[in-house]
Design an enzyme around this catalytic site. Structure first.
Site, PDB file in Angstrom:
ATOM      1  N   GLU A  36       0.835  -1.289   0.077  1.00 27.95           N
ATOM      2  CA  GLU A  36       0.050   0.013   0.001  1.00 27.95           C
ATOM      3  C   GLU A  36       0.679   1.261  -0.152  1.00 27.95           C
ATOM      4  O   GLU A  36       2.023   1.569   0.797  1.00 27.95           O
ATOM      5  CB  GLU A  36      -0.878  -0.130   1.322  1.00 27.95           C
ATOM      6  CG  GLU A  36      -2.170   0.725   1.138  1.00 27.95           C
ATOM      7  CD  GLU A  36      -3.117   0.051   0.041  1.00 27.95           C
ATOM      8  OE1 GLU A  36      -2.948   0.530  -1.239  1.00 27.95           O
ATOM      9  OE2 GLU A  36      -3.561  -0.961   0.206  1.00 27.95           O
ATOM     10  N   HIS A  37       0.586   2.335  -0.733  1.00 29.69           N
ATOM     11  CA  HIS A  37       1.129   3.554  -0.968  1.00 29.69           C
ATOM     12  C   HIS A  37       2.611   3.338  -1.673  1.00 29.69           C
ATOM     13  O   HIS A  37       3.432   4.094  -1.169  1.00 29.69           O
ATOM     14  CB  HIS A  37       1.358   4.046   0.370  1.00 29.69           C
ATOM     15  CG  HIS A  37      -0.089   5.064   0.708  1.00 29.69           C
ATOM     16  ND1 HIS A  37      -0.414   6.291  -0.300  1.00 29.69           N
ATOM     17  CD2 HIS A  37      -0.902   4.789   1.250  1.00 29.69           C
ATOM     18  CE1 HIS A  37      -1.272   6.682   0.261  1.00 29.69           C
ATOM     19  NE2 HIS A  37      -2.058   5.893   1.251  1.00 29.69           N
ATOM     20  N   GLY A 124     -16.039   4.884  -4.111  1.00 29.89           N
ATOM     21  CA  GLY A 124     -15.139   5.773  -3.030  1.00 29.89           C
ATOM     22  C   GLY A 124     -14.950   4.890  -1.804  1.00 29.89           C
ATOM     23  O   GLY A 124     -14.500   5.113  -0.719  1.00 29.89           O
ATOM     24  N   LEU A 127     -12.327   0.345  -3.846  1.00 33.59           N
ATOM     25  CA  LEU A 127     -12.178  -0.634  -4.921  1.00 33.59           C
ATOM     26  C   LEU A 127     -12.080  -0.393  -6.160  1.00 33.59           C
ATOM     27  O   LEU A 127     -12.077  -1.011  -7.157  1.00 33.59           O
ATOM     28  CB  LEU A 127     -13.683  -1.339  -4.661  1.00 33.59           C
ATOM     29  CG  LEU A 127     -13.920  -2.016  -3.090  1.00 33.59           C
ATOM     30  CD1 LEU A 127     -14.933  -2.951  -3.270  1.00 33.59           C
ATOM     31  CD2 LEU A 127     -12.786  -2.639  -2.670  1.00 33.59           C
ATOM     32  N   SER A 128     -11.908   0.978  -6.219  1.00 34.10           N
ATOM     33  CA  SER A 128     -11.344   1.501  -7.381  1.00 34.10           C
ATOM     34  C   SER A 128     -12.436   1.484  -8.696  1.00 34.10           C
ATOM     35  O   SER A 128     -12.515   0.958  -9.719  1.00 34.10           O
ATOM     36  CB  SER A 128     -10.092   1.000  -7.959  1.00 34.10           C
ATOM     37  OG  SER A 128      -9.198   1.886  -8.886  1.00 34.10           O
ATOM     38  N   ASP A 173      -4.355   0.422 -10.103  1.00 33.74           N
ATOM     39  CA  ASP A 173      -5.628   0.199 -10.372  1.00 33.74           C
ATOM     40  C   ASP A 173      -6.209  -0.150 -11.997  1.00 33.74           C
ATOM     41  O   ASP A 173      -6.841  -1.138 -11.764  1.00 33.74           O
ATOM     42  CB  ASP A 173      -6.731   1.513  -9.584  1.00 33.74           C
ATOM     43  CG  ASP A 173      -6.269   1.792  -8.285  1.00 33.74           C
ATOM     44  OD1 ASP A 173      -5.538   1.092  -7.441  1.00 33.74           O
ATOM     45  OD2 ASP A 173      -6.815   2.836  -7.824  1.00 33.74           O
ATOM     46  N   TYR A 223      -2.343  12.508   0.336  1.00 31.51           N
ATOM     47  CA  TYR A 223      -1.973  11.879  -0.744  1.00 31.51           C
ATOM     48  C   TYR A 223      -0.827  12.674  -1.290  1.00 31.51           C
ATOM     49  O   TYR A 223       0.270  12.015  -1.663  1.00 31.51           O
ATOM     50  CB  TYR A 223      -2.909  11.421  -1.697  1.00 31.51           C
ATOM     51  CG  TYR A 223      -2.558  10.493  -2.758  1.00 31.51           C
ATOM     52  CD1 TYR A 223      -2.770   9.094  -2.607  1.00 31.51           C
ATOM     53  CD2 TYR A 223      -2.110  10.715  -3.973  1.00 31.51           C
ATOM     54  CE1 TYR A 223      -2.346   8.109  -3.553  1.00 31.51           C
ATOM     55  CE2 TYR A 223      -1.766  10.047  -4.856  1.00 31.51           C
ATOM     56  CZ  TYR A 223      -1.817   8.542  -4.904  1.00 31.51           C
ATOM     57  OH  TYR A 223      -1.441   7.963  -5.759  1.00 31.51           O
TER      58      TYR A 223
HETATM   59  P1  ADP Z   1     -13.037   4.594  -6.125  1.00 30.90           P
HETATM   60  O1  ADP Z   1     -12.260   4.338  -4.820  1.00 30.90           O
HETATM   61  O2  ADP Z   1     -14.316   3.693  -5.968  1.00 30.90           O
HETATM   62  O3  ADP Z   1     -12.128   4.649  -7.243  1.00 30.90           O
HETATM   63  P2  ADP Z   1     -13.058   7.359  -6.606  1.00 30.90           P
HETATM   64  O4  ADP Z   1     -13.321   8.574  -5.841  1.00 30.90           O
HETATM   65  O5  ADP Z   1     -11.646   7.195  -7.350  1.00 30.90           O
HETATM   66  O6  ADP Z   1     -13.343   6.284  -5.892  1.00 30.90           O
HETATM   67  O7  ADP Z   1     -13.891   7.342  -7.979  1.00 30.90           O
HETATM   68  C1  ADP Z   1     -15.342   7.551  -7.849  1.00 30.90           C
HETATM   69  C2  ADP Z   1     -15.865   8.183  -9.006  1.00 30.90           C
HETATM   70  O8  ADP Z   1     -16.027   7.482 -10.118  1.00 30.90           O
HETATM   71  C3  ADP Z   1     -17.273   8.801  -8.535  1.00 30.90           C
HETATM   72  O9  ADP Z   1     -17.186  10.018  -8.111  1.00 30.90           O
HETATM   73  C4  ADP Z   1     -17.906   8.908 -10.208  1.00 30.90           C
HETATM   74  O10 ADP Z   1     -17.720  10.275 -10.607  1.00 30.90           O
HETATM   75  C5  ADP Z   1     -17.402   7.702 -10.611  1.00 30.90           C
HETATM   76  N1  ADP Z   1     -18.091   6.759 -10.559  1.00 30.90           N
HETATM   77  C6  ADP Z   1     -17.999   5.360  -9.875  1.00 30.90           C
HETATM   78  N2  ADP Z   1     -18.680   4.517 -10.157  1.00 30.90           N
HETATM   79  C7  ADP Z   1     -19.932   5.228 -10.847  1.00 30.90           C
HETATM   80  C8  ADP Z   1     -21.176   4.758 -11.341  1.00 30.90           C
HETATM   81  N3  ADP Z   1     -21.948   3.670 -10.926  1.00 30.90           N
HETATM   82  N4  ADP Z   1     -21.907   5.797 -11.982  1.00 30.90           N
HETATM   83  C9  ADP Z   1     -21.269   6.940 -12.284  1.00 30.90           C
HETATM   84  N5  ADP Z   1     -20.055   7.338 -11.844  1.00 30.90           N
HETATM   85  C10 ADP Z   1     -19.432   6.544 -10.822  1.00 30.90           C
HETATM   86 MG    MG Z   2     -10.610   5.804  -7.591  1.00 36.08          MG
END
Ligand code: ADP
Ligand code: MG
Length: 388
Positions: A36-37, A124, A127-128, A173, A223
């Protein structure tokens, strides 16, 4: 579970565009066992794609405008492929325009598509879902328009799109989303992008993610500061040991030797990075040997480092790992992802999964008044076409 998602995505396509989509793509989220990181610190990581996916339906629309419908948000985005790509307030659209921007820059030839997508990857939670978005959309365009792009270049383009959206992420990722294989983890060298598959056989233990359900706003700023602190630390290491090329050549003794020359924070960050890089190789060997208890202990060690030295944990994640340490059925646990919220990854004795989830949910509710979510994950294929 994914069958329902696929049905919903194709139904929405038919409703929206009046035709059946010919191309269906499934693009997975990912876990990272350990490392991680360190993806941006010359390290190795040990990710795998999981059975939570974003499903995309595609069809050419014989125009130069793409129409994309985000089913889960009930939002639509139209993008003129001939215009200059711009960042938009609706964050999700930027991942799409980012991919289009970099495909154009790479000189690849494509036209407009109609597209719907829907996801069962929690957003968020570390799990990317963002990498799944980038890689799934890119893979769909590649399939529809038959252009040549290697898996490696797909991952790199996904990463560029993510940077464009605003997070200066490493390559892990997108790499995991693209290269994932059923029942395999990948040991990835983040510098050269060389990788090897290893059997994801956890013998008597199951992988369970526990979602803290919090996301503290420190995430992005921390980060970026951690990256700077590590750069500063490495510079000092190199000044003192000129033969060092990267963090992975450093020993913990060398870090201790220059302790006085580093600020206390930079020392802690560098110490964590050097130890974490070593833990990935130890973890891989433990996994290969079926020594899952050793792997579990390494996860606990990583969490300790992330919490005390790299300082990217939070009270909720520390509590979840604390419950795990106190429970004999859980042999390893750590925060997974960037930190300040999201999930912990846990190795739980088979047969005890439900009991552990219930017990921890009660403890977590009592301590923080927050609902604990749990996800069982299976290690699955990377981004690919769904063939029905
Ligand atoms: P994560 O850890 O899940 O990657 P991030 O903040 O990097 O979190 O990315 C999440 C972003 O991806 C959300 O803010 C949105 O813009 C987009 N996203 C993820 N899933 C969806 C979805 N099902 N529908 C629309 N946008 C999505
Ligand atoms: Mg992400």
């Amino acid at each position: 579970m994914n069958e329902i998602l696929i049905k919903n995505t194709t139904n929405a396509f038919e409703e929206k565009f009046g035709t059946e989509p010919k191309t269906i793509v499934l693009s997975p989220g990912r876990i990272n066992i350990i490392g991680e990181h360190v993806d941006y610190n010359d390290g190795y990581v040990l990710p795998a794609a999981i059975d939570k996916v974003i499903c995309f339906a595609f069809e050419k629309n014989n125009s130069t405008t793409s129409k994309i419908f985000a089913i889960d948000l009930d939002e639509e985005f139209e993008i003129d492929l001939n215009s200059e790509m711009k960042l938009n307030n609706a964050i999700w659209t930027n991942y799409f325009s980012g991919i289009i921007k970099y495909l154009k820059e790479a000189g690849l030839s494509f036209e407009g598509v109609n597209c719907t997508f829907s996801s069962n990857i929690p957003i968020g939670s570390g799990l990317s879902s963002s990498a799944a978005l980038e890689c799934g959309f890119l893979f769909g365009l590649k399939s529809v328009f038959n252009f040549e792009i290697s898996k490696k270049d797909m991952a790199l383009m996904g990463q560029k799109a993510e940077h464009w959206v605003g997070i200066n992420c490493g390559i892990m990722d997108q790499f995991a989303s693209v290269h994932g294989k059923k029942d395999k983890v990948m040991k990835l060298d983040c510098n050269t992008l060389e990788f090897s598959y290893h059997d994801a056989n956890f013998s008597d233990y199951s992988l369970v993610l526990l979602d803290s359900n919090v996301k503290h706003s420190l995430f992005t700023s921390a980060y970026n500061t951690r990256r700077e602190e590590c750069e500063e630390g490495f510079k000092m290491l190199k000044e003192n040991f000129p033969s060092l090329k990267t963090f992975r050549d450093c020993t913990t003794d060398q870090v201790v030797e220059i302790k006085d020359k580093l600020s206390p924070n930079v020392y802690k960050r560098v110490d964590y990075v050097v130890k974490e890089i070593a833990r990935v190789s130890l973890a891989c060997a433990a996994l290969d040997a079926g020594n899952i208890e050793v792997l579990g202990q390494l996860l606990f060690d990583t969490h300790e480092g992330l919490s005390k030295d790299y300082e990217v944990s939070c009270a909720e994640l520390d509590a979840l790992v604390g419950y795990a340490k106190d429970d004999a059925s859980v042999i390893g646990s750590r925060l997974m992802g960037g930190g300040f919220g999201g999930c912990t990854i846990n190795l739980i004795k088979k047969g005890q999964e439900e009991a552990v989830k219930e017990k921890f949910a009660a403890l977590y509710d009592k301590e923080f008044g927050i609902e604990l979510k749990a996800y069982d994950v299976k290690i699955s294929e990377g981004t690919s076409l769904y063939k029905g």
